[in-house]
Design a protein around this motif. Sequence first.
Motif, PDB file in Angstrom:
ATOM      1  N   ALA A 149       0.819  -1.215   0.000  1.00 38.43           N
ATOM      2  CA  ALA A 149       0.000   0.000   0.000  1.00 38.43           C
ATOM      3  C   ALA A 149       0.857   1.271   0.000  1.00 38.43           C
ATOM      4  O   ALA A 149       0.528   2.241  -0.676  1.00 38.43           O
ATOM      5  CB  ALA A 149      -0.940  -0.012   1.204  1.00 38.43           C
ATOM      6  N   VAL A 153       0.585   4.350  -2.806  1.00 37.14           N
ATOM      7  CA  VAL A 153       0.274   5.767  -2.568  1.00 37.14           C
ATOM      8  C   VAL A 153       1.414   6.659  -3.032  1.00 37.14           C
ATOM      9  O   VAL A 153       1.187   7.783  -3.506  1.00 37.14           O
ATOM     10  CB  VAL A 153      -0.078   6.014  -1.077  1.00 37.14           C
ATOM     11  N   PHE A 182      -3.896   3.196   2.697  1.00 34.62           N
ATOM     12  CA  PHE A 182      -4.482   3.757   1.480  1.00 34.62           C
ATOM     13  C   PHE A 182      -5.693   4.628   1.799  1.00 34.62           C
ATOM     14  O   PHE A 182      -5.846   5.725   1.238  1.00 34.62           O
ATOM     15  CB  PHE A 182      -4.888   2.620   0.532  1.00 34.62           C
TER      16      PHE A 182
END
Length: 267
Positions: A149, A153, A182
Amino acid sequence: MNKSRGRYPISIQRACRLFELQRSTYYTRSVKDPQEALTRRLRELAELRPRFGYRRLHILLRREGWLVGVKRVDRLYRLEGLNLRVRKRRKLAPRVRVTPAPANAPNECWSIDFVSDEVDDGRRFRALTIVDNFTRLCPTIKVAARLPARAVVDALDNAIAAAGKPSVIRLDNGTEFTSLVFETWAYARRIRLDFIPPGRPTENGFIESFNGKLRDECLAVSMFTSLEDACETIEEWRVDYNKARPHSGLGGLAPAQFIADLLRESA
């Protein structure tokens, strides 16, 4: 008929009578332009773009100044045996579904997803793909052995810095997208997350279509010697997709050309 005459010692008159053919027809020679230069260029473009059909090749020919119709390109395309092999897919049972509202402006809605492949030695890698649903622009493709994650991002932040911030991101229910990292990132940037129903990838049709093109035109025809080689090859394809590849949903324009026209109209 020439093959028959070569096999059997008979006269042209008798051969024409057997085939019920006028001798004048036998002696007639076509005076049509063989289109050798056009055919040669069509073959060259087909070799450069092995997964392009005749319609996209026709657009490329027109860009180069060839004054030729799409029907003639189709005919030459078939005569040269350049037809694409299309895999037949199993038909799905019809069902009622709600179609997402289409995007009406750049950065109104992005779609994201993952694609997987491998290098020559069998090591797997993943690619995060991003596409603007209105302009079809791909701001970035992040390629790595792993994409948790946090890496997702970071890639989205780089995409936003290059192309602007989307209002909505449409995505599936993968663990990277449903993680706290996220969701916190999206909340902090005031980006709404539009999750599609589980098991319904067609609800995210724009990114599914993009991933299909990426696999068909890049991944399936490339042998990657290393992860770095995969990054470079995929990035070259992304740049070509944005700047040169004709898009049927944009009237034959590439995403960058479509955006340039929008800016001229709004100026």
